[in-house]
Design a protein around this motif. Sequence first.
Motif, PDB file in Angstrom:
ATOM      1  N   HIS A 125       0.864  -1.175   0.000  1.00 22.80           N
ATOM      2  CA  HIS A 125       0.000   0.000   0.000  1.00 22.80           C
ATOM      3  C   HIS A 125       0.904   1.229   0.000  1.00 22.80           C
ATOM      4  CE1 HIS A 125      -3.097  -2.752   2.208  1.00 22.80           C
ATOM      5  NE2 HIS A 125      -2.904  -3.090   0.955  1.00 22.80           N
ATOM      6  N   VAL A 126       1.100   1.804  -1.150  1.00 20.47           N
ATOM      7  CA  VAL A 126       2.033   2.921  -1.303  1.00 20.47           C
ATOM      8  C   VAL A 126       1.454   4.199  -0.700  1.00 20.47           C
ATOM      9  CG1 VAL A 126       3.374   4.275  -2.957  1.00 20.47           C
ATOM     10  CG2 VAL A 126       2.902   1.850  -3.412  1.00 20.47           C
ATOM     11  N   VAL A 127       0.168   4.405  -0.888  1.00 21.96           N
ATOM     12  CA  VAL A 127      -0.527   5.589  -0.371  1.00 21.96           C
ATOM     13  C   VAL A 127      -1.715   5.112   0.449  1.00 21.96           C
ATOM     14  CG1 VAL A 127      -1.898   7.616  -1.007  1.00 21.96           C
ATOM     15  CG2 VAL A 127       0.177   7.076  -2.283  1.00 21.96           C
ATOM     16  N   THR A 128      -1.911   5.664   1.632  1.00 27.94           N
ATOM     17  CA  THR A 128      -3.023   5.228   2.486  1.00 27.94           C
ATOM     18  C   THR A 128      -4.118   6.276   2.609  1.00 27.94           C
ATOM     19  OG1 THR A 128      -1.847   6.013   4.455  1.00 27.94           O
ATOM     20  CG2 THR A 128      -1.555   3.689   3.821  1.00 27.94           C
ATOM     21  N   GLU A 129      -3.912   7.452   2.022  1.00 29.34           N
ATOM     22  CA  GLU A 129      -4.945   8.480   1.994  1.00 29.34           C
ATOM     23  C   GLU A 129      -4.774   9.299   0.726  1.00 29.34           C
ATOM     24  OE1 GLU A 129      -4.443  10.740   5.556  1.00 29.34           O
ATOM     25  OE2 GLU A 129      -2.609  11.731   4.870  1.00 29.34           O
ATOM     26  N   VAL A 130      -5.870   9.905   0.287  1.00 29.84           N
ATOM     27  CA  VAL A 130      -5.835  10.659  -0.968  1.00 29.84           C
ATOM     28  C   VAL A 130      -6.636  11.940  -0.792  1.00 29.84           C
ATOM     29  CG1 VAL A 130      -7.872   9.477  -1.905  1.00 29.84           C
ATOM     30  CG2 VAL A 130      -6.192  10.465  -3.475  1.00 29.84           C
ATOM     31  N   GLU A 131      -6.189  12.999  -1.441  1.00 33.40           N
ATOM     32  CA  GLU A 131      -6.863  14.291  -1.321  1.00 33.40           C
ATOM     33  C   GLU A 131      -8.001  14.379  -2.329  1.00 33.40           C
ATOM     34  OE1 GLU A 131      -5.880  19.103  -1.315  1.00 33.40           O
ATOM     35  OE2 GLU A 131      -4.295  17.638  -1.692  1.00 33.40           O
ATOM     36  N   VAL A 132      -9.174  14.751  -1.851  1.00 33.53           N
ATOM     37  CA  VAL A 132     -10.347  14.848  -2.718  1.00 33.53           C
ATOM     38  C   VAL A 132     -10.955  16.243  -2.625  1.00 33.53           C
ATOM     39  CG1 VAL A 132     -10.873  12.393  -2.514  1.00 33.53           C
ATOM     40  CG2 VAL A 132     -11.925  14.009  -0.912  1.00 33.53           C
ATOM     41  N   GLU A 133     -11.886  16.498  -3.542  1.00 29.01           N
ATOM     42  CA  GLU A 133     -12.601  17.772  -3.582  1.00 29.01           C
ATOM     43  C   GLU A 133     -14.095  17.479  -3.660  1.00 29.01           C
ATOM     44  OE1 GLU A 133     -13.167  21.568  -6.643  1.00 29.01           O
ATOM     45  OE2 GLU A 133     -11.435  20.241  -6.819  1.00 29.01           O
ATOM     46  N   CYS A 134     -14.894  18.117  -2.805  1.00 26.20           N
ATOM     47  CA  CYS A 134     -16.336  17.894  -2.804  1.00 26.20           C
ATOM     48  C   CYS A 134     -17.012  18.890  -1.872  1.00 26.20           C
ATOM     49  CB  CYS A 134     -16.675  16.465  -2.371  1.00 26.20           C
ATOM     50  SG  CYS A 134     -16.170  16.091  -0.674  1.00 26.20           S
ATOM     51  N   LEU A 135     -18.331  18.948  -1.952  1.00 23.62           N
ATOM     52  CA  LEU A 135     -19.092  19.716  -0.987  1.00 23.62           C
ATOM     53  C   LEU A 135     -19.079  18.974   0.353  1.00 23.62           C
ATOM     54  CD1 LEU A 135     -22.169  20.743  -3.169  1.00 23.62           C
ATOM     55  CD2 LEU A 135     -20.358  22.271  -2.340  1.00 23.62           C
ATOM     56  N   PRO A 136     -19.180  19.694   1.453  1.00 20.63           N
ATOM     57  CA  PRO A 136     -19.144  19.036   2.769  1.00 20.63           C
ATOM     58  C   PRO A 136     -20.150  17.899   2.912  1.00 20.63           C
ATOM     59  CG  PRO A 136     -18.946  21.403   3.046  1.00 20.63           C
ATOM     60  CD  PRO A 136     -19.216  21.172   1.583  1.00 20.63           C
ATOM     61  N   GLY A 137     -21.321  18.064   2.350  1.00 20.06           N
ATOM     62  CA  GLY A 137     -22.344  17.031   2.477  1.00 20.06           C
ATOM     63  C   GLY A 137     -22.032  15.752   1.726  1.00 20.06           C
ATOM     64  N   ASP A 138     -21.076  15.818   0.781  1.00 19.16           N
ATOM     65  CA  ASP A 138     -20.711  14.637  -0.014  1.00 19.16           C
ATOM     66  C   ASP A 138     -19.433  13.970   0.478  1.00 19.16           C
ATOM     67  OD1 ASP A 138     -22.887  14.940  -1.760  1.00 19.16           O
ATOM     68  OD2 ASP A 138     -21.779  16.339  -3.038  1.00 19.16           O
ATOM     69  N   LEU A 139     -18.821  14.524   1.512  1.00 21.82           N
ATOM     70  CA  LEU A 139     -17.531  14.005   1.960  1.00 21.82           C
ATOM     71  C   LEU A 139     -17.658  12.585   2.497  1.00 21.82           C
ATOM     72  CD1 LEU A 139     -14.518  14.583   2.514  1.00 21.82           C
ATOM     73  CD2 LEU A 139     -15.199  15.388   4.779  1.00 21.82           C
ATOM     74  N   PRO A 140     -16.939  11.616   1.886  1.00 20.40           N
ATOM     75  CA  PRO A 140     -16.989  10.231   2.391  1.00 20.40           C
ATOM     76  C   PRO A 140     -16.012  10.035   3.540  1.00 20.40           C
ATOM     77  CG  PRO A 140     -15.606  10.323   0.443  1.00 20.40           C
ATOM     78  CD  PRO A 140     -16.103  11.730   0.673  1.00 20.40           C
ATOM     79  N   GLU A 141     -16.304   9.058   4.414  1.00 22.19           N
ATOM     80  CA  GLU A 141     -15.370   8.746   5.493  1.00 22.19           C
ATOM     81  C   GLU A 141     -14.110   8.091   4.935  1.00 22.19           C
ATOM     82  OE1 GLU A 141     -16.992   6.501   8.675  1.00 22.19           O
ATOM     83  OE2 GLU A 141     -18.660   7.873   9.043  1.00 22.19           O
ATOM     84  N   PHE A 142     -14.255   7.388   3.795  1.00 23.08           N
ATOM     85  CA  PHE A 142     -13.126   6.733   3.149  1.00 23.08           C
ATOM     86  C   PHE A 142     -13.493   6.458   1.693  1.00 23.08           C
ATOM     87  CE2 PHE A 142     -15.802   3.499   5.116  1.00 23.08           C
ATOM     88  CZ  PHE A 142     -16.040   2.624   4.064  1.00 23.08           C
ATOM     89  N   VAL A 143     -12.501   6.104   0.888  1.00 20.02           N
ATOM     90  CA  VAL A 143     -12.735   5.671  -0.489  1.00 20.02           C
ATOM     91  C   VAL A 143     -12.146   4.268  -0.641  1.00 20.02           C
ATOM     92  CG1 VAL A 143     -12.818   7.989  -1.487  1.00 20.02           C
ATOM     93  CG2 VAL A 143     -10.612   6.835  -1.248  1.00 20.02           C
ATOM     94  N   GLU A 144     -12.572   3.563  -1.669  1.00 13.91           N
ATOM     95  CA  GLU A 144     -12.175   2.163  -1.821  1.00 13.91           C
ATOM     96  C   GLU A 144     -11.358   1.935  -3.089  1.00 13.91           C
ATOM     97  OE1 GLU A 144     -16.025   0.133   0.457  1.00 13.91           O
ATOM     98  OE2 GLU A 144     -15.768  -0.145  -1.718  1.00 13.91           O
ATOM     99  N   LEU A 145     -10.400   1.030  -2.986  1.00 19.59           N
ATOM    100  CA  LEU A 145      -9.611   0.586  -4.133  1.00 19.59           C
ATOM    101  C   LEU A 145      -9.694  -0.937  -4.209  1.00 19.59           C
ATOM    102  CD1 LEU A 145      -7.681   1.271  -6.465  1.00 19.59           C
ATOM    103  CD2 LEU A 145      -5.785   1.023  -4.858  1.00 19.59           C
ATOM    104  N   ASP A 146     -10.204  -1.443  -5.315  1.00 21.28           N
ATOM    105  CA  ASP A 146     -10.393  -2.885  -5.502  1.00 21.28           C
ATOM    106  C   ASP A 146      -9.086  -3.533  -5.957  1.00 21.28           C
ATOM    107  OD1 ASP A 146     -11.272  -5.432  -5.953  1.00 21.28           O
ATOM    108  OD2 ASP A 146     -12.674  -4.925  -7.574  1.00 21.28           O
ATOM    109  N   LEU A 147      -8.580  -4.472  -5.155  1.00 17.79           N
ATOM    110  CA  LEU A 147      -7.308  -5.140  -5.464  1.00 17.79           C
ATOM    111  C   LEU A 147      -7.515  -6.547  -6.016  1.00 17.79           C
ATOM    112  CD1 LEU A 147      -5.275  -4.148  -2.267  1.00 17.79           C
ATOM    113  CD2 LEU A 147      -5.256  -3.021  -4.499  1.00 17.79           C
ATOM    114  N   SER A 148      -8.738  -6.901  -6.357  1.00 12.39           N
ATOM    115  CA  SER A 148      -9.026  -8.287  -6.727  1.00 12.39           C
ATOM    116  C   SER A 148      -8.348  -8.731  -8.022  1.00 12.39           C
ATOM    117  CB  SER A 148     -10.544  -8.494  -6.852  1.00 12.39           C
ATOM    118  OG  SER A 148     -11.081  -7.672  -7.875  1.00 12.39           O
ATOM    119  N   LYS A 149      -8.052  -7.790  -8.922  1.00 11.10           N
ATOM    120  CA  LYS A 149      -7.545  -8.197 -10.240  1.00 11.10           C
ATOM    121  C   LYS A 149      -6.136  -7.712 -10.535  1.00 11.10           C
ATOM    122  CE  LYS A 149     -12.188  -8.431 -12.227  1.00 11.10           C
ATOM    123  NZ  LYS A 149     -13.122  -7.909 -13.266  1.00 11.10           N
TER     124      LYS A 149
END
Length: 205
Positions: A125-149
């Motif tokens: 896991h090279v990066v464990t957090e990422v900077e995003v842009e959104c309105l406060p009401g759309d802010l997610p607690e986390f984002v997901e990366l699928d490693l299955s493939k």
Amino acid sequence: MKVVAFERNLQGTGASRRLRNSGKTPGIVYGAADQPQLIELDHNALWHALKKEAFHSSILDLEVAGKSQQVLLRDVQYHPFRQLVLHVDFQRVDAKKKLHTKVPVHFMNQETNPAVKLGGAVISHVVTEVEVECLPGDLPEFVELDLSKIEAGQSLHAKDITLPKGVSLAARVEAENPVVAAAAVPAAAVSSEAAEGEAGETPAA
């Protein structure tokens, strides 16, 4: 998530030291065109809250003197060797203005990846957090990366992250598209396979 704080009238090194000795942590709230506000929080409650991932990446309801305001945790100063929070900064958010903040990356389906289960690959896991842009009401607690493939020798980048509706990568991250996860086969496993291959070869007559 709700946070209760109290107004703080005294400032300076001596006042902050006395505050910490009484089990409180000094802090400040700023932003949204309002004046900065000095606050104090219960240290133990703050310490336990800081252990929660969501506390660092969610919009918080900060109550001061009976009035609630929406804020983001922006900075935490820890004592270099004691389990002590020295100071916290909160930034007010405007519900109508987009914000830039970092959210944690959750890595999904790593255990079921064929390259890991069958090929001996190791996913870093090279990066464990990422900077995003959104309105406060759309802010997610986390984002997901699928490693299955992901296969051995491959990498996944920021643009491979699944983003919820209304959320985009910050412009800088979008442009750089950094590596977030990478799969590799350890050198020991490669050399072992090579040795087995050589042992299985029959000499020519």
